[in-house]
Design a protein around this motif. Structure first.
Motif, PDB file in Angstrom:
ATOM      1  N   ALA A  72      45.011  44.158  46.218  1.00 33.73           N
ATOM      2  CA  ALA A  72      43.064  43.490  46.711  1.00 33.73           C
ATOM      3  C   ALA A  72      44.041  42.438  45.389  1.00 33.73           C
ATOM      4  CB  ALA A  72      42.089  43.932  45.820  1.00 33.73           C
ATOM      5  N   TYR A  73      43.166  40.784  45.215  1.00 34.18           N
ATOM      6  CA  TYR A  73      43.342  39.743  43.747  1.00 34.18           C
ATOM      7  C   TYR A  73      41.622  39.611  43.541  1.00 34.18           C
ATOM      8  CZ  TYR A  73      44.318  36.605  47.618  1.00 34.18           C
ATOM      9  OH  TYR A  73      43.612  35.567  48.864  1.00 34.18           O
ATOM     10  N   GLU A  74      42.144  39.096  42.234  1.00 34.46           N
ATOM     11  CA  GLU A  74      41.006  37.764  41.793  1.00 34.46           C
ATOM     12  C   GLU A  74      40.824  37.039  41.541  1.00 34.46           C
ATOM     13  OE1 GLU A  74      37.231  38.388  38.690  1.00 34.46           O
ATOM     14  OE2 GLU A  74      38.144  40.079  38.832  1.00 34.46           O
ATOM     15  N   ALA A  75      40.660  35.825  42.204  1.00 32.80           N
ATOM     16  CA  ALA A  75      40.809  34.185  41.780  1.00 32.80           C
ATOM     17  C   ALA A  75      39.311  33.348  40.834  1.00 32.80           C
ATOM     18  CB  ALA A  75      41.148  33.250  43.168  1.00 32.80           C
ATOM     19  N   HIS A  76      40.188  32.654  40.408  1.00 29.57           N
ATOM     20  CA  HIS A  76      38.860  32.118  39.325  1.00 29.57           C
ATOM     21  C   HIS A  76      38.433  31.030  41.088  1.00 29.57           C
ATOM     22  CE1 HIS A  76      37.070  29.216  36.888  1.00 29.57           C
ATOM     23  NE2 HIS A  76      37.032  30.168  35.935  1.00 29.57           N
ATOM     24  N   PRO A  77      36.501  31.284  40.525  1.00 29.43           N
ATOM     25  CA  PRO A  77      36.094  30.540  41.467  1.00 29.43           C
ATOM     26  C   PRO A  77      35.857  29.418  41.840  1.00 29.43           C
ATOM     27  CG  PRO A  77      34.534  31.415  40.349  1.00 29.43           C
ATOM     28  CD  PRO A  77      35.165  31.857  39.783  1.00 29.43           C
ATOM     29  N   VAL A  78      36.361  28.476  40.107  1.00 28.09           N
ATOM     30  CA  VAL A  78      36.727  26.173  40.819  1.00 28.09           C
ATOM     31  C   VAL A  78      37.943  26.315  40.496  1.00 28.09           C
ATOM     32  CG1 VAL A  78      36.411  24.773  39.128  1.00 28.09           C
ATOM     33  CG2 VAL A  78      34.409  26.834  39.051  1.00 28.09           C
ATOM     34  N   THR A  79      38.800  27.132  40.270  1.00 32.08           N
ATOM     35  CA  THR A  79      39.932  26.489  39.802  1.00 32.08           C
ATOM     36  C   THR A  79      40.982  27.165  41.124  1.00 32.08           C
ATOM     37  OG1 THR A  79      41.052  28.361  37.622  1.00 32.08           O
ATOM     38  CG2 THR A  79      39.767  26.247  37.348  1.00 32.08           C
ATOM     39  N   GLY A  80      41.044  28.544  41.445  1.00 34.59           N
ATOM     40  CA  GLY A  80      41.266  29.520  41.589  1.00 34.59           C
ATOM     41  C   GLY A  80      42.410  29.954  41.687  1.00 34.59           C
ATOM     42  N   LYS A  81      42.514  29.987  39.988  1.00 34.29           N
ATOM     43  CA  LYS A  81      44.013  30.376  39.626  1.00 34.29           C
ATOM     44  C   LYS A  81      43.721  31.527  39.560  1.00 34.29           C
ATOM     45  CE  LYS A  81      46.018  30.789  35.008  1.00 34.29           C
ATOM     46  NZ  LYS A  81      45.513  30.558  33.662  1.00 34.29           N
ATOM     47  N   LEU A  82      44.934  32.596  39.532  1.00 33.81           N
ATOM     48  CA  LEU A  82      44.712  34.439  39.907  1.00 33.81           C
ATOM     49  C   LEU A  82      44.184  34.702  38.524  1.00 33.81           C
ATOM     50  CD1 LEU A  82      47.785  35.205  41.716  1.00 33.81           C
ATOM     51  CD2 LEU A  82      45.345  34.921  42.929  1.00 33.81           C
ATOM     52  N   LEU A  83      43.658  35.862  38.751  1.00 35.50           N
ATOM     53  CA  LEU A  83      42.879  36.407  37.500  1.00 35.50           C
ATOM     54  C   LEU A  83      43.137  37.692  37.180  1.00 35.50           C
ATOM     55  CD1 LEU A  83      39.264  35.614  36.878  1.00 35.50           C
ATOM     56  CD2 LEU A  83      40.817  33.542  36.557  1.00 35.50           C
ATOM     57  N   HIS A  84      43.494  38.579  37.889  1.00 36.14           N
ATOM     58  CA  HIS A  84      43.752  40.712  38.681  1.00 36.14           C
ATOM     59  C   HIS A  84      43.951  40.169  39.635  1.00 36.14           C
ATOM     60  CE1 HIS A  84      42.980  44.615  39.095  1.00 36.14           C
ATOM     61  NE2 HIS A  84      42.912  43.781  37.890  1.00 36.14           N
ATOM     62  N   VAL A  85      45.088  41.428  40.374  1.00 31.66           N
ATOM     63  CA  VAL A  85      45.639  42.119  41.010  1.00 31.66           C
ATOM     64  C   VAL A  85      45.964  43.424  40.965  1.00 31.66           C
ATOM     65  CG1 VAL A  85      47.972  41.544  40.284  1.00 31.66           C
ATOM     66  CG2 VAL A  85      47.588  41.622  42.701  1.00 31.66           C
ATOM     67  N   ASP A  86      45.323  43.759  42.046  1.00 33.44           N
ATOM     68  CA  ASP A  86      45.621  45.342  42.617  1.00 33.44           C
ATOM     69  C   ASP A  86      46.628  45.452  43.327  1.00 33.44           C
ATOM     70  OD1 ASP A  86      42.884  46.146  41.074  1.00 33.44           O
ATOM     71  OD2 ASP A  86      42.133  46.277  42.943  1.00 33.44           O
ATOM     72  N   LEU A  87      47.632  46.143  42.610  1.00 36.92           N
ATOM     73  CA  LEU A  87      48.922  46.995  43.402  1.00 36.92           C
ATOM     74  C   LEU A  87      49.017  48.422  43.813  1.00 36.92           C
ATOM     75  CD1 LEU A  87      51.105  44.851  41.582  1.00 36.92           C
ATOM     76  CD2 LEU A  87      50.898  43.979  43.271  1.00 36.92           C
ATOM     77  N   MET A  88      49.354  48.813  45.249  1.00 38.83           N
ATOM     78  CA  MET A  88      49.460  50.381  45.582  1.00 38.83           C
ATOM     79  C   MET A  88      50.854  50.530  45.695  1.00 38.83           C
ATOM     80  SD  MET A  88      47.035  52.218  48.520  1.00 38.83           S
ATOM     81  CE  MET A  88      48.331  51.777  49.946  1.00 38.83           C
ATOM     82  N   VAL A  89      51.386  51.674  45.338  1.00 37.60           N
ATOM     83  CA  VAL A  89      52.555  52.035  44.799  1.00 37.60           C
ATOM     84  C   VAL A  89      52.735  52.364  46.372  1.00 37.60           C
ATOM     85  CG1 VAL A  89      54.091  54.108  44.216  1.00 37.60           C
ATOM     86  CG2 VAL A  89      52.709  52.662  42.540  1.00 37.60           C
TER      87      VAL A  89
END
Length: 178
Positions: A72-89
């Motif tokens: 999963a990932y989270e992007a800024h709603p206006v700029t679209g810049k990535l804020l956070h990412v979930d990585l599974m091993v």
């Protein structure tokens, strides 16, 4: 190989400081593993994810090397810049859920009849080991006309892979252009 750092502070102040320095915040987790709070250079992360050839890709955090899958990932709603990412091993021989991208193959008949291909599920959820998980699910659309749809039940079964989405869920369709 993508290299990252371990975050010492997981609070708001530390997170803002890392983002200001060009880092992307990441959580790395896996079955039976302790969660890692990490950060990657944002540009390097984007370059690695765009150029990867398989579902999983290698990373190195604090001298630990592992293969991970973007969950999963989270992007800024206006700029679209990535804020956070979930990585599974991606642990070998462990059955778990993955989100596999859907890719169309061929030209639909409906495209010549002023139709458009609408992919309603760009990723399908599957349950399998990382070794058996395909890099993408290819759907043949050559015989589809305007008004036709492909559902999960219409996709060819893959050995040792279970689709966990409901059979009645539409994956893609050919719709009439407005």
């Amino acid at each position: 190989m993508l290299e990252g750092i371990i975050r010492e502070s997981i609070g708001k102040k530390g997170t803002k400081a890392l983002r200001r320095d060009g880092y992307l915040i990441a959580n790395i987790y896996g079955k039976g593993l302790q969660n890692l709070h990490a950060a990657f250079k944002e540009n390097e992360y984007i370059r690695t994810v765009r150029n990867k050839e398989t579902l999983s890709f290698p990373i190195k955090v604090d001298s630990k090397e592992m293969n991970v899958v973007v969950q999963a990932y989270e992007a800024h709603p206006v700029t679209g810049k990535l804020l956070h990412v979930d990585l599974m091993v991606a642990q070998p021989n462990v059955v778990t859920h993955y989100h596999v991208p859907v890719v169309t193959e061929g030209d639909a008949i409906g495209l010549k009849n002023k139709g458009l291909i609408h992919i309603s599920k760009p990723r399908l959820r599957v349950k399998a080991t990382i070794e058996n998980t395909p890099n993408s699910i290819v759907v043949d659309v050559t015989k589809m006309d305007v008004g036709d749809a492909k559902m999960v039940r219409d996709i060819a079964k893959i050995a040792n892979v279970t689709f966990t989405d409901a059979d009645r869920v539409s994956v893609l369709s050919v719709i009439k252009a407005k």
